[in-house]
Scaffold this active site. Structure first.
Site, PDB file in Angstrom:
ATOM      1  N   ASN A  25       0.833  -1.211   0.000  1.00  0.00           N
ATOM      2  CA  ASN A  25       0.000   0.000   0.000  1.00  0.00           C
ATOM      3  C   ASN A  25       0.865   1.257   0.000  1.00  0.00           C
ATOM      4  OD1 ASN A  25      -3.043  -0.487   0.159  1.00  0.00           O
ATOM      5  ND2 ASN A  25      -2.202  -2.046   1.531  1.00  0.00           N
ATOM      6  N   ARG A  73       2.593   1.857  25.324  1.00  0.00           N
ATOM      7  CA  ARG A  73       1.949   2.512  24.179  1.00  0.00           C
ATOM      8  C   ARG A  73       2.035   4.028  24.246  1.00  0.00           C
ATOM      9  NH1 ARG A  73      -3.903   0.581  23.486  1.00  0.00           N
ATOM     10  NH2 ARG A  73      -2.765  -1.321  23.040  1.00  0.00           N
ATOM     11  N   ASN A 115      -6.816   4.889   7.783  1.00  0.00           N
ATOM     12  CA  ASN A 115      -6.372   3.494   7.892  1.00  0.00           C
ATOM     13  C   ASN A 115      -7.023   2.700   6.768  1.00  0.00           C
ATOM     14  OD1 ASN A 115      -5.196   1.125   9.145  1.00  0.00           O
ATOM     15  ND2 ASN A 115      -7.244   0.608   9.883  1.00  0.00           N
ATOM     16  N   HIS A 117      -8.195  -1.157   5.735  1.00  0.00           N
ATOM     17  CA  HIS A 117      -8.474  -2.442   6.398  1.00  0.00           C
ATOM     18  C   HIS A 117      -9.042  -3.424   5.368  1.00  0.00           C
ATOM     19  CE1 HIS A 117      -9.308  -5.163   9.656  1.00  0.00           C
ATOM     20  NE2 HIS A 117     -10.459  -5.415   9.065  1.00  0.00           N
ATOM     21  N   VAL A 152     -10.152   0.494  17.599  1.00  0.00           N
ATOM     22  CA  VAL A 152      -9.465  -0.177  16.490  1.00  0.00           C
ATOM     23  C   VAL A 152     -10.443  -0.483  15.344  1.00  0.00           C
ATOM     24  CG1 VAL A 152      -8.188  -2.261  15.844  1.00  0.00           C
ATOM     25  CG2 VAL A 152      -7.783  -1.174  18.062  1.00  0.00           C
ATOM     26  N   ASP A 153     -10.039  -0.134  14.115  1.00  0.00           N
ATOM     27  CA  ASP A 153     -10.819  -0.438  12.904  1.00  0.00           C
ATOM     28  C   ASP A 153     -12.260   0.041  13.047  1.00  0.00           C
ATOM     29  OD1 ASP A 153      -8.545  -1.649  11.849  1.00  0.00           O
ATOM     30  OD2 ASP A 153      -9.082  -3.623  12.607  1.00  0.00           O
TER      31      ASP A 153
HETATM   32  C1  GRF Z   1      -3.325  -4.570   4.088  1.00  0.00           C
HETATM   33  O1  GRF Z   1      -4.153  -5.603   3.689  1.00  0.00           O
HETATM   34  C2  GRF Z   1      -4.039  -3.612   5.007  1.00  0.00           C
HETATM   35  O2  GRF Z   1      -5.396  -3.525   4.740  1.00  0.00           O
HETATM   36  C3  GRF Z   1      -3.832  -4.258   6.348  1.00  0.00           C
HETATM   37  O3  GRF Z   1      -2.514  -4.735   6.322  1.00  0.00           O
HETATM   38  C4  GRF Z   1      -2.185  -5.068   4.970  1.00  0.00           C
HETATM   39  C5  GRF Z   1      -0.886  -4.392   4.655  1.00  0.00           C
HETATM   40  O4  GRF Z   1      -0.395  -4.792   3.401  1.00  0.00           O
HETATM   41  N1  GRF Z   1      -4.094  -3.307   7.410  1.00  0.00           N
HETATM   42  P1  GRF Z   1       0.889  -4.066   2.776  1.00  0.00           P
HETATM   43  O5  GRF Z   1       1.982  -4.105   3.839  1.00  0.00           O
HETATM   44  O6  GRF Z   1       0.505  -2.683   2.400  1.00  0.00           O
HETATM   45  O7  GRF Z   1       1.248  -4.910   1.605  1.00  0.00           O
END
Ligand code: GRF
Length: 218
Positions: A25, A73, A115, A117, A152-153
């Site tokens: 990503n 944290r 974020n 997900h 979270v999420d």
């Molecule tokens: C992705 O699927 C994201 O949604 C999740 O962790 C994964 C990270 O993938 N939170 P990358 O490291 O970007 O390949």
């Protein structure tokens, strides 16, 4: 707690990406004409994260912030905030960052942190969303890009797109299709947020239209 309105996203913000893993990503963001030239910092909580290499190979400062060096944290969050301030970061993207951020970090970047997900939230939150969708026998899963809040999420949803679970799918096959969608949605969300085109009303998000085709990418 006092209710302080979130700070607006600065015009043409410097972007930090937080990533723990392979960073595909992050790569999609680096390759995006809008986000790519604004990424000013990549932070990982894992020394060997490929994401750090991806950043360095583009000349983007890449920092391993070692959780083992901090008592908890909150202390980790304080160090992360210092780093973000030092690099004058205006917008943060969690792209596979497998660590819960302290409330201070989340509050500081309220409305300015995204974020991605790999499920249609609120289904399958947590670290194993793709495996859980498969194990559950879900026919459809997908991708959610959301603003980060203190759970979270959980934050307000900016974009979601469904991904069909096909007969015979294993984790690799499904994850690959989920990733394709992530790599498309996340840069769009980053650009919309950076351009001030995201309006939040409670949990509901309105994403204002992009410039007409042919409009300049600033
Ligand atoms: C992705 O699927 C994201 O949604 C999740 O962790 C994964 C990270 O993938 N939170 P990358 O490291 O970007 O390949």
């Amino acid at each position: 707690m006092d209710s302080v309105p979130p700070r607006p996203v600065p015009t043409s913000p410097r972007i930090a990406v937080l990533a723990s893993g392979t960073g595909t990503n992050l790569q999609a963001l680096l390759d995006d004409p809008f986000a790519g030239r604004r990424i000013a910092l990549v932070v990982s909580d894992r020394a060997g994260a490929v994401a750090l290499e991806r950043a360095r190979s583009r000349g983007v400062p890449a920092v391993f912030l070692d959780p083992a060096s901090f008592p908890g944290r909150d202390a980790y969050g304080t160090a992360l905030l210092a780093l973000l301030r030092e690099h004058a970061i205006g917008l943060v993207v969690m792209a596979g960052f497998m660590r819960i951020l302290s409330a201070r970090v989340v509050r500081e970047f309220e409305g300015r942190m995204l974020n991605v997900h790999p499920s249609l939230l609120p289904a399958f939150p947590g670290a194993h969303a793709v495996a859980e969708a498969l194990a559950w026998g879900a026919r459809v899963t997908g991708v959610t890009v959301h603003l980060v809040d203190e759970e979270v999420d959980h934050g307000p949803i900016v974009f979601q797109e469904a991904v069909e679970v096909l007969p015979g799918d294993d984790w690799d096959a499904l994850e690959a299709r989920v990733h394709e969608v992530e790599h498309r949605l996340l840069p769009r969300a980053v650009r919309a947020l950076a351009e001030g085109r995201i309006r939040v009303e409670g949990r509901r998000v309105e994403v204002l239209a992009d410039e007409p085709a042919g409009g300049a990418i600033r």
